[in-house]
Design a protein around this motif. Sequence first.
Motif, PDB file in Angstrom:
ATOM      1  N   TYR A 225       0.811  -1.277   0.112  1.00  0.00           N
ATOM      2  CA  TYR A 225       0.108  -0.160  -0.088  1.00  0.00           C
ATOM      3  C   TYR A 225       0.859   1.243   0.077  1.00  0.00           C
ATOM      4  O   TYR A 225       1.897   1.226   0.554  1.00  0.00           O
ATOM      5  CB  TYR A 225      -0.909   0.160   1.183  1.00  0.00           C
ATOM      6  N   ASN A 228      -1.997   8.190  -1.593  1.00  0.00           N
ATOM      7  CA  ASN A 228      -2.060   9.221  -2.562  1.00  0.00           C
ATOM      8  C   ASN A 228      -3.041  10.635  -2.298  1.00  0.00           C
ATOM      9  O   ASN A 228      -4.008  10.398  -1.620  1.00  0.00           O
ATOM     10  CB  ASN A 228      -2.903   8.688  -4.003  1.00  0.00           C
ATOM     11  N   THR A 245      -6.537   8.878  -0.739  1.00  0.00           N
ATOM     12  CA  THR A 245      -6.685   7.384  -1.338  1.00  0.00           C
ATOM     13  C   THR A 245      -5.750   6.510  -1.200  1.00  0.00           C
ATOM     14  O   THR A 245      -4.494   7.010  -0.933  1.00  0.00           O
ATOM     15  CB  THR A 245      -6.957   7.844  -2.944  1.00  0.00           C
ATOM     16  N   THR A 247      -3.232   3.329  -2.911  1.00  0.00           N
ATOM     17  CA  THR A 247      -3.229   2.298  -4.092  1.00  0.00           C
ATOM     18  C   THR A 247      -2.587   1.149  -3.963  1.00  0.00           C
ATOM     19  O   THR A 247      -1.926   0.878  -2.842  1.00  0.00           O
ATOM     20  CB  THR A 247      -1.969   3.044  -4.907  1.00  0.00           C
ATOM     21  N   ASP A 248      -3.529   0.224  -3.835  1.00  0.00           N
ATOM     22  CA  ASP A 248      -3.125  -1.265  -3.553  1.00  0.00           C
ATOM     23  C   ASP A 248      -2.355  -2.037  -5.076  1.00  0.00           C
ATOM     24  O   ASP A 248      -2.991  -1.978  -5.930  1.00  0.00           O
ATOM     25  CB  ASP A 248      -4.380  -2.179  -3.517  1.00  0.00           C
ATOM     26  N   SER A 249      -1.264  -2.109  -4.346  1.00  0.00           N
ATOM     27  CA  SER A 249      -0.182  -2.784  -5.894  1.00  0.00           C
ATOM     28  C   SER A 249      -0.567  -4.205  -6.202  1.00  0.00           C
ATOM     29  O   SER A 249      -0.278  -4.705  -7.270  1.00  0.00           O
ATOM     30  CB  SER A 249       1.454  -2.681  -5.256  1.00  0.00           C
ATOM     31  N   GLU A 254      -6.932   1.935  -7.173  1.00  0.00           N
ATOM     32  CA  GLU A 254      -6.763   3.288  -6.255  1.00  0.00           C
ATOM     33  C   GLU A 254      -8.298   3.217  -5.454  1.00  0.00           C
ATOM     34  O   GLU A 254      -9.274   3.193  -6.231  1.00  0.00           O
ATOM     35  CB  GLU A 254      -6.176   4.507  -6.907  1.00  0.00           C
ATOM     36  N   ARG A 255      -8.263   3.087  -4.236  1.00  0.00           N
ATOM     37  CA  ARG A 255      -9.323   3.227  -3.542  1.00  0.00           C
ATOM     38  C   ARG A 255      -9.361   4.133  -2.291  1.00  0.00           C
ATOM     39  O   ARG A 255      -8.441   4.546  -2.045  1.00  0.00           O
ATOM     40  CB  ARG A 255      -9.858   1.585  -3.155  1.00  0.00           C
TER      41      ARG A 255
END
Length: 353
Positions: A225, A228, A245, A247-249, A254-255
Amino acid sequence: LKEKLTQEKKLLDEYTKRINSFQKELSKAEQNYSAKEAQVAQLTQACEKTKVLVEQTEAEFNTKLSESAFETEAAVTKALMDQDDFNQLNKSYEDYKDKYKTLCTKLEANKADSSQLGRIQKELSVLQEKIEKVQTDHEEELEKKSQLQEEKISFENKIKKVNQLTKECEQLQAKNEALFMLDNDVSGRNNPKKLPFDSWVLGTFFEDVVRSANVHFQTISSGRYRFNLDYQKESGRGMHGLDLTVTDSFTGFERGTSSLSGGETFMASLSLALALTDVVQAQTGGITLDSLFIDEGFGSLDGQALENAIAILDQIREHRTVGIISHIESLQQAILSQLHVEKTNTGSTIHII
């Protein structure tokens, strides 16, 4: 209403005149009747006296006749009165009788007219009540008219006041147009990003916090994670600029932070807390943050995340004191200096290990 009141007053005057006329005629007739009645009484009394006198006179006449030189009554009558004189006297008597009957007839007629007086008086009473009601209604209408006039004046004054204030407001707006434009720019209503000035300033500071937090967040989450900073306006007319937000790699998407689980939320919060202390200490010069306390939350981490969090805390312990409040057994084994709080029915006891 005024015209109706005038008509009712005219009718009242007419009835009043008629009543006065009837009363005068009645009074006059009663006077005439009383006079004639007195005359009749006098005549009747005179007739009675005359009758008695005639009887006495006849007796005396017969006595005198027998004693006189006259042989008969005719001879005496002829000697005393001729026929013309007698007819004239009789005619006068009949005239008095006719006048008496006429007066009696007029008196009865006047009494009949007086019976109508009560009806007329009743009608006058009803008419008077109507006139009084019309006068009352007229006064009420005048009062309402006066109230409406006062309200009209009040509304006109208020309209003048509003127009004056509107004009003054327009003048102030024109005079302070530059200030209004500056306010719109600073508040974010008039800039392309709809970003208020204070949000922009905080956003600049927050960028440093997010940059430092990502170092801790990626370490704890094993590189999965990162944060952003979202400067975009979401929807509607709301101002915005300090949203985060994640970002899940693993998924590449992006959530929002609201979609994080309990453990993920703790990792994000711990990363931001550590980053905030780093940035504050770095930007404030002589101010140092020598201690950091963390209350629970480690129980929501899996084994790898817990090891990563402990590793970061070990690094921080080189520069400051870190206090952790937790019931996790693995933390008790990893942390050597401990304060145990034991609860009893007489109170709590602290043991230093």
